[in-house]
Design an enzyme around this catalytic site. Sequence first.
Site, PDB file in Angstrom:
ATOM      1  N   LYS A 164      30.192 -18.300  36.605  1.00  0.00           N
ATOM      2  CA  LYS A 164      31.374 -17.709  37.228  1.00  0.00           C
ATOM      3  C   LYS A 164      32.084 -18.790  38.037  1.00  0.00           C
ATOM      4  CE  LYS A 164      32.563 -13.640  40.094  1.00  0.00           C
ATOM      5  NZ  LYS A 164      31.999 -12.416  40.730  1.00  0.00           N
ATOM      6  N   SER A 184      29.803  -6.286  41.007  1.00  0.00           N
ATOM      7  CA  SER A 184      30.511  -7.204  40.112  1.00  0.00           C
ATOM      8  C   SER A 184      29.687  -7.845  39.010  1.00  0.00           C
ATOM      9  CB  SER A 184      31.179  -8.313  40.923  1.00  0.00           C
ATOM     10  OG  SER A 184      32.373  -7.830  41.460  1.00  0.00           O
ATOM     11  N   SER A 208      34.006  -8.000  39.250  1.00  0.00           N
ATOM     12  CA  SER A 208      34.820  -9.193  39.187  1.00  0.00           C
ATOM     13  C   SER A 208      34.277 -10.260  38.239  1.00  0.00           C
ATOM     14  CB  SER A 208      34.935  -9.808  40.587  1.00  0.00           C
ATOM     15  OG  SER A 208      33.666 -10.222  41.048  1.00  0.00           O
TER      16      SER A 208
HETATM   17  N1  GLN Z   1      34.744  -4.192  43.086  1.00  0.00           N
HETATM   18  C1  GLN Z   1      34.218  -4.504  44.371  1.00  0.00           C
HETATM   19  C2  GLN Z   1      35.274  -5.156  45.205  1.00  0.00           C
HETATM   20  O1  GLN Z   1      36.342  -5.297  44.731  1.00  0.00           O
HETATM   21  C3  GLN Z   1      33.016  -5.383  44.239  1.00  0.00           C
HETATM   22  C4  GLN Z   1      33.372  -6.779  43.889  1.00  0.00           C
HETATM   23  C5  GLN Z   1      32.170  -7.669  43.785  1.00  0.00           C
HETATM   24  O2  GLN Z   1      31.052  -7.216  43.633  1.00  0.00           O
HETATM   25  N2  GLN Z   1      32.425  -8.948  43.908  1.00  0.00           N
HETATM   26  O3  GLN Z   1      35.070  -5.544  46.307  1.00  0.00           O
END
Ligand code: GLN
Length: 497
Positions: A80, A179, A155
């Site tokens: 990532k 995510s 994400s």
């Molecule tokens: N969807 C969640 C957020 O937007 C979690 C994102 C993540 O785990 N990085 O904060």
Amino acid sequence: MASLDTLSARDIAAGVAAGDFSAVEVAQAALDAIEQRDGEVQAFLQVSADLALEAAKATDKARAEGKELGPLAGVPVAFKDNMHLIGTRTTCASRMLENYESTFTATCVQRMLDAGATPVGKANMDEFAFGSSTETSAFHPTHNPWDLERVPGGSSGGSAASVAAGEVTISLGSDTGGSIRQPASLCGVVGMKPTYGAVSRYGVVAFGSSLDQVGPFGRSVEDVALAMNALVAPGRDPFDSTSQDCPVDFLEHLEDSIAGHRVGIVPALMEAEGLSKEERAAVDAAARAFTDQGAELVEVELPHVASAIAAYYVIAPCEAFSNLARFDGVRYGYQEPDCSTLAEQTSLSRARGFGEEAKRRQMLGAYLLSSGVYEQYYYRAQQVRTLITEDYRRAYEQCDVILMPASPRTAFRFGEISDPTQMYASDMFTISSNIAGNGGISVPMGLGADSGLPVSAQLQGPAFKDRSLLTFARALERSVGASPVAPAFVGRGGELQ
Ligand code: GLN
């Protein structure tokens, strides 16, 4: 002829060690697959062909010298783009870091390389990991390999899609609220968020420091277990004060029977508003697979989990606000030219460097931490955090793992969810384990009967019982089978010559 579409990580490492093929051939096959497939998937922000070939050559040289190869020898891996790797840019999919060259390598990345992995590139993500669809990337969206008109989740959408499209065998993502597990669910691959502290966060750009955790994606539970070994086996990382020693071999009990063990079901979660019929059916099928293998289902309660999203959207933006304050337009990151004062430079650099969602999170965090407001929200959210952690502790007195959905729905179309609070609900089943710090894993359960899109089940477990999560995940996989590369991409590059 062997193809990366069907070889597991273990097959690749064994094949390289036996001399059936070279690590360079594998790297070349992965680069070919990316060449043929990524125009449509767009999982990558950067392909590091030179680094990949250099690492693969080193692996082949070590073999020629009779040295013992690592357990991931020659395995193509994507990271990532919030993970530092010298020789690449680390952009967090943000204009703010568009040209930022890594000056060091994250521990999680280094450990994969030390195990012999071949680094083929950096994967797309929501900007600074804020999001559930990879649509907030400043550069381009990533497409779901099962249906290119749909999002891969987020994400870590690029990491999930690169594995689902067969561009790499394993990838790493980070999970602050879901995510890793939510995109794994939408892309039909295995994705694991280990217990907080199991994997070092050193060199991973911070979002919510008390919630962030790195973990692997793979097309089989065994591949994920192999990656976990690489990430965890070297022990505690002195560069991350929250990392801990977890002296376990994640492969050791993978094939154990789960007969006689107890699987918790939370009735309120199964009835949750917003859970689609198909995802519910997938979790029911997982429950049957467990009882067929001799496990016992028990009902448990997590009474405060309904408040998890509310607590998260206080704690996470506060931590993000504090972590992202370093992007001040002065030291590094985007710098607005021709400003007459420092204040103007900081303000314009931040205004132009950050996207909308990144700004929304930071403004929310700034407000929530302001005096008078802090006591009302941040303080209470931390109290809710304790209640949720206690809920889990009590539940795990009655069961070994908890079975629940990973995502409320299958992959959605681009633009389909435009209201931020609706997007935040994507993590309704994952967020609570970040709040409590426990591990969780999303396991593919085949395709939905109506949509034909990947569906999944999630398993959560007590802190530092990540090995048993993998054993239960493997039991599910025995009934469903390992996840295939998305059919549209099979056979397009990826052959070993
Ligand atoms: N969807 C969640 C957020 O937007 C979690 C994102 C993540 O785990 N990085 O904060």
